[in-house]
Design an enzyme around this catalytic site. Sequence first.
Site, short mmCIF file in Angstrom:
data_model
loop_
_atom_site.label_atom_id
_atom_site.label_comp_id
_atom_site.label_asym_id
_atom_site.label_seq_id
_atom_site.Cartn_x
_atom_site.Cartn_y
_atom_site.Cartn_z
N ARG A 21 0.82 -1.22 0.00
CA ARG A 21 0.00 0.00 0.00
C ARG A 21 0.85 1.27 0.00
O ARG A 21 0.58 2.19 -0.79
CB ARG A 21 -0.98 -0.03 1.18
CG ARG A 21 -2.11 -1.04 0.99
CD ARG A 21 -2.99 -1.11 2.22
NE ARG A 21 -2.24 -1.59 3.37
CZ ARG A 21 -2.68 -1.54 4.63
NH1 ARG A 21 -3.87 -1.03 4.88
NH2 ARG A 21 -1.94 -2.00 5.61
N ASN A 39 -6.43 -2.66 1.70
CA ASN A 39 -6.49 -4.11 1.84
C ASN A 39 -7.95 -4.55 2.01
O ASN A 39 -8.75 -3.84 2.63
CB ASN A 39 -5.73 -4.58 3.09
CG ASN A 39 -4.24 -4.60 2.90
OD1 ASN A 39 -3.74 -4.55 1.78
ND2 ASN A 39 -3.50 -4.68 4.00
#
Length: 753
Positions: A21, A39
């Site tokens: 990320r 996520n």
Amino acid sequence: MSGHVRKEVRVEGVVQGVGFRPFVHGLANRFGLGGRVGNDAAGVFVEVEGASARVDDFLVALREQAPPLAGIERLVVTVAAPRGVREFVIARSDGSGRPDTLVPADSATCADCLRELFDPADRRYRYAFLNCTNCGPRFTIVTGVPYDRAATTMAGFAMCVDCAAEYRDPADRRFHAQPVCCPRCGPRLSLRTADGTAVPGDVVAEAAELVAAGAVLAVKGLGGYHLAADATSDTATAALRARKHREDKPFAVLVSTVEQAAELVRLDDVGAGLLTGTRRPIVLLDRLPGAAVAAAVAPGADRLGILLPYTPLHHLLSRACAKPLVLTSGNVSDEPIAYRDEDAMARLSGIADAFLTHDRPIRTRTDDSVVTVSLGRPSLVRRSRGYVPEPVSLAKGVPVPVLGCGAELKNTFCLAKGRHAFVSHHIGDLENYETLRSFTEGIDHFGRLFDITPAIVAHDLHPEYLSTKYALERTGVALVGVQHHHAHIAACLADNGVAGPVLGVAFDGLGYGTDGTIWGGEFLVADLAGFHRAAYLEPVRMPGGTAAIRQPWRMAASYVDVVFDGDVPMGLGVRERHAKDWDPVVAMARGAVNAPRTSSAGRLFDAVSALLGVRDLANYEGQAAIELQRCAEVTERGAYRARIEGADPLVVRGTDLVREAVEDLRRGIAAGVIAARFHNGLAAVVAEVCGRLRERTGLAEVALSGGVFQNDLLLRRTVDLLSRTGFDVLTHSRVPTNDGGVSLGQVAVAGCS
């Protein structure tokens, strides 16, 4: 907004817990794009918008510049209506939905963390639990998905202000590194004596002093406890061997650097790469003459199992000790490795003089992986820490979820759905309650992590295997029995991403045959859907059943009696060494009393090993064959001949190899030459049988599997002969050729049922 686009991206693969990320966040900012990344139960989702060309460049970079621990399997991109979003943010994880993401394996301490570990100015100086998104514990601490701190065994450690700031800063290397911690807020080391008394002071330094004084130290690692001792001390290593009840099997050796490894073993680029990579397995490498380790580390072995530190604690201890250390599993031989603190204190207190431990729980017991270099590439002997739970991708996915229960020895299980086959960490030999509990708990844990409820359960045909009994007790599932050697060949096919048909050569110790006898020297015409037994080694009796495995001389007696029809030549050393028991054992074989017939190649190796006086009694599995290979004179090119008789199936007269070995022995030929001629002869007969089967079937691809093919000399000779006669040869690389790969083969077969 001409040329302005919005795209939604689903990223599948190993993309959680690897810094994906923050990588996406930084990439989007670099290209001046808006959107978000987050996520969820299925992996990572990305929504990105901006200039069309920049979005396209972003998508290329997304795949090509991913973090080092990431493994992108697939990007699914869809076009959406632009929203005019200019800022790119990291969204909160979405735990809803069915889990369909991958969990990363544990990874060795990265270079950045290692610099901090030994930097006196750093706040994590000498802190045994430092990590970042590029390294550290993953699988051994994860309890669920999505992979967030709350779903790890770090959930009980609240982050301090400084760690929380790093964790929330997208520009920081520790952004959303779930195990992030420091000395103020994270796990703590402790050193205790065997009776539980705490040892004060610098516990690593104190532990190193104990090791230097000859003590055996229990060390809590990533997946369980190790036992450590001074590898240069005969006294310390002999004491460890005696306390652990491990008579001959070599110990692994921990060294601080690859340069230190090069002082003990021969290193090529492949071996060095394995030692220094992120997985950090034990690597079996050729021992240098005069290697400075105690004789008790690896008695008589020509190879050493070497590993480099893979956690900060291992780095600290290795540097403090300043010499090679034995680092072996924390158990008594044949027991599973201890990983719970109370259990470790109870089971290891009679072995270890002290315990270097900590208060971070281990979720999943995981042994070190073991790798060798064969045919110029890595070959797994034990697939565990550093590799698991990364899946093996199936060329043809299974239509419904499948569980493969594996074998009895070197057990792994395998859960599969779609194109992913999740082969478990090494469970071990299913011979006691604790190992069986690890097996059943592991299946449940994998099922939750990867949301797999099997509709098909595949198992070995042997009715007494505990893995088979477990399968037969399952309800509401379809059961598929898979013959052991078919599973070996299917594992090799799955390992290589092919479906067959092939000529499969499966050589191992024991496997239950479809005729109720014990197989182990098999030539199969096979694909994933089925097989035909096209040839096999001539069966002989195993006098005493499993006793013949522990006492290879019994196999020598059985073979010699068959070869010479009871008229055993005089002066045969193995008979003289066992004169008192020879006749009763032969009578047992002749009378077929507790003497099952077997075509096992492993038992043939045992017989020759005992004949040559190499190994009469085995203290660990495969010892006789390992030492026979070690004895072989590799420059010898002579080869014994074995007749091939019959039609379908063909029968290979392995007794001919024994006959020639005995005759050479009586002529005074050196044992090393005889051992080499035996290896060469077995390789030659494999090539000859495969040649005959090619004429019959038209198949020109051979798959080699089974534990006997861990024998590097036999493997190299066999592959060379097959290749020179026009065969394409498949061997293992992603799972072991031994029984550790059987569960994958079972899944591959059941998926075609």
